[in-house]
Design a protein around this motif. Structure first.
Motif, PDB file in Angstrom:
ATOM      1  N   GLY A 296       0.792  -1.221   0.000  1.00 25.54           N
ATOM      2  CA  GLY A 296       0.000   0.000   0.000  1.00 25.54           C
ATOM      3  C   GLY A 296       0.823   1.269   0.000  1.00 25.54           C
ATOM      4  O   GLY A 296       0.272   2.365  -0.069  1.00 25.54           O
ATOM      5  N   ILE A 297       2.117   1.147   0.067  1.00 27.06           N
ATOM      6  CA  ILE A 297       2.976   2.329   0.120  1.00 27.06           C
ATOM      7  C   ILE A 297       3.126   2.916  -1.284  1.00 27.06           C
ATOM      8  O   ILE A 297       3.541   2.215  -2.209  1.00 27.06           O
ATOM      9  N   PRO A 298       2.807   4.202  -1.456  1.00 27.15           N
ATOM     10  CA  PRO A 298       2.995   4.820  -2.772  1.00 27.15           C
ATOM     11  C   PRO A 298       4.474   4.839  -3.155  1.00 27.15           C
ATOM     12  O   PRO A 298       5.344   4.859  -2.281  1.00 27.15           O
ATOM     13  N   ILE A 299       4.754   4.865  -4.431  1.00 26.34           N
ATOM     14  CA  ILE A 299       6.117   4.791  -4.937  1.00 26.34           C
ATOM     15  C   ILE A 299       7.002   5.881  -4.348  1.00 26.34           C
ATOM     16  O   ILE A 299       8.172   5.652  -4.051  1.00 26.34           O
ATOM     17  N   GLU A 300       6.445   7.076  -4.137  1.00 24.93           N
ATOM     18  CA  GLU A 300       7.274   8.166  -3.622  1.00 24.93           C
ATOM     19  C   GLU A 300       7.643   7.985  -2.152  1.00 24.93           C
ATOM     20  O   GLU A 300       8.488   8.710  -1.635  1.00 24.93           O
ATOM     21  N   ALA A 301       7.025   7.020  -1.473  1.00 25.59           N
ATOM     22  CA  ALA A 301       7.342   6.756  -0.061  1.00 25.59           C
ATOM     23  C   ALA A 301       8.035   5.405   0.136  1.00 25.59           C
ATOM     24  O   ALA A 301       8.311   5.016   1.262  1.00 25.59           O
ATOM     25  N   ASP A 302       8.344   4.708  -0.941  1.00 21.52           N
ATOM     26  CA  ASP A 302       9.008   3.409  -0.856  1.00 21.52           C
ATOM     27  C   ASP A 302      10.473   3.627  -0.465  1.00 21.52           C
ATOM     28  O   ASP A 302      11.222   4.317  -1.165  1.00 21.52           O
ATOM     29  N   LYS A 303      10.896   3.039   0.657  1.00 21.66           N
ATOM     30  CA  LYS A 303      12.256   3.302   1.149  1.00 21.66           C
ATOM     31  C   LYS A 303      13.331   2.787   0.191  1.00 21.66           C
ATOM     32  O   LYS A 303      14.396   3.394   0.079  1.00 21.66           O
ATOM     33  N   ASN A 304      13.084   1.697  -0.522  1.00 21.44           N
ATOM     34  CA  ASN A 304      14.084   1.200  -1.471  1.00 21.44           C
ATOM     35  C   ASN A 304      14.302   2.190  -2.613  1.00 21.44           C
ATOM     36  O   ASN A 304      15.440   2.422  -3.040  1.00 21.44           O
ATOM     37  N   ILE A 305      13.231   2.763  -3.096  1.00 19.66           N
ATOM     38  CA  ILE A 305      13.356   3.757  -4.161  1.00 19.66           C
ATOM     39  C   ILE A 305      14.071   4.995  -3.630  1.00 19.66           C
ATOM     40  O   ILE A 305      14.953   5.549  -4.282  1.00 19.66           O
ATOM     41  N   PHE A 306      13.707   5.425  -2.428  1.00 19.23           N
ATOM     42  CA  PHE A 306      14.370   6.583  -1.813  1.00 19.23           C
ATOM     43  C   PHE A 306      15.875   6.351  -1.726  1.00 19.23           C
ATOM     44  O   PHE A 306      16.670   7.205  -2.129  1.00 19.23           O
ATOM     45  N   TYR A 307      16.299   5.192  -1.211  1.00 18.78           N
ATOM     46  CA  TYR A 307      17.729   4.926  -1.055  1.00 18.78           C
ATOM     47  C   TYR A 307      18.441   4.775  -2.400  1.00 18.78           C
ATOM     48  O   TYR A 307      19.605   5.163  -2.527  1.00 18.78           O
ATOM     49  N   ASN A 308      17.764   4.218  -3.399  1.00 21.04           N
ATOM     50  CA  ASN A 308      18.367   4.139  -4.735  1.00 21.04           C
ATOM     51  C   ASN A 308      18.586   5.528  -5.328  1.00 21.04           C
ATOM     52  O   ASN A 308      19.637   5.801  -5.923  1.00 21.04           O
ATOM     53  N   VAL A 309      17.601   6.404  -5.166  1.00 15.36           N
ATOM     54  CA  VAL A 309      17.743   7.775  -5.657  1.00 15.36           C
ATOM     55  C   VAL A 309      18.852   8.487  -4.892  1.00 15.36           C
ATOM     56  O   VAL A 309      19.705   9.161  -5.479  1.00 15.36           O
ATOM     57  N   LYS A 310      18.860   8.325  -3.577  1.00 20.35           N
ATOM     58  CA  LYS A 310      19.889   8.964  -2.747  1.00 20.35           C
ATOM     59  C   LYS A 310      21.286   8.504  -3.174  1.00 20.35           C
ATOM     60  O   LYS A 310      22.204   9.317  -3.329  1.00 20.35           O
ATOM     61  N   LYS A 311      21.454   7.214  -3.381  1.00 12.16           N
ATOM     62  CA  LYS A 311      22.748   6.658  -3.796  1.00 12.16           C
ATOM     63  C   LYS A 311      23.161   7.217  -5.158  1.00 12.16           C
ATOM     64  O   LYS A 311      24.319   7.602  -5.358  1.00 12.16           O
ATOM     65  N   THR A 312      22.226   7.273  -6.089  1.00  8.90           N
ATOM     66  CA  THR A 312      22.505   7.808  -7.420  1.00  8.90           C
ATOM     67  C   THR A 312      22.979   9.252  -7.332  1.00  8.90           C
ATOM     68  O   THR A 312      23.957   9.643  -7.987  1.00  8.90           O
ATOM     69  N   LEU A 313      22.314  10.045  -6.504  1.00 12.17           N
ATOM     70  CA  LEU A 313      22.712  11.449  -6.343  1.00 12.17           C
ATOM     71  C   LEU A 313      24.083  11.562  -5.683  1.00 12.17           C
ATOM     72  O   LEU A 313      24.907  12.383  -6.089  1.00 12.17           O
ATOM     73  N   GLN A 314      24.345  10.745  -4.661  1.00 14.04           N
ATOM     74  CA  GLN A 314      25.639  10.778  -3.970  1.00 14.04           C
ATOM     75  C   GLN A 314      26.785  10.377  -4.889  1.00 14.04           C
ATOM     76  O   GLN A 314      27.898  10.875  -4.760  1.00 14.04           O
TER      77      GLN A 314
END
Length: 148
Positions: free
Chosen positions: A30-48
């Protein structure tokens, strides 16, 4: 709308139904894509790693699109539901010159579907119906338009 949500969405996959009936989202489905922790960490890693960038602007969106120009994809989210008057009627025509040929505009209407001038666009919503069906909130009327 509620009827469609109740008939077509499993509660464990629905962000909105879990909030209504349980007061919180209890299942990962039920978690929307913008709140999925795996997606958040993948985006964070890509930016870092320097493989992407975030650029924030605090401007009128119609001025900003003119600066960017040649836009392939533009999401208005649910903002058009709140437009009135000339803005409601003409917002799609305002961004049209700034879109690339075949550029796509996504609209999510919430409480009200506005009466916009869609001349110069093709409604391609049916091409995305499977993705729209998977959207977790299911309270929006989604429309996808392609510049022609």
């Amino acid at each position: 709308n509620f009827d469609s949500m109740y008939r077509n969405v499993l509660s464990r996959e629905s962000f909105f139904m879990q909030l209504i009936f349980l007061g919180q989202v209890r299942t990962p489905e039920g978690i929307p894509i913008e709140a999925d922790k795996n997606i958040f960490y993948n985006v964070k890693k890509t930016l870092q790693e320097g493989n992407g960038k975030v650029h924030l602007e605090e401007k009128n969106i119609f001025s900003l699109v003119k600066e960017i120009n040649d836009i392939d994809f533009f999401s208005f989210s649910d903002v058009p539901s709140y437009f009135t008057g000339e803005t409601e009627k003409n917002f799609l025509q305002e961004v049209r010159p700034c879109l690339s040929e075949g550029g796509v505009v996504v609209l999510r209407y919430y409480l009200r579907i506005c009466e916009a001038d869609e001349q110069g666009y093709e409604d391609v919503t049916d091409s995305y119906k499977e993705l729209i069906r998977k959207e977790k909130v299911q309270m929006y009327k989604v429309k996808v338009l392609k510049k022609v």
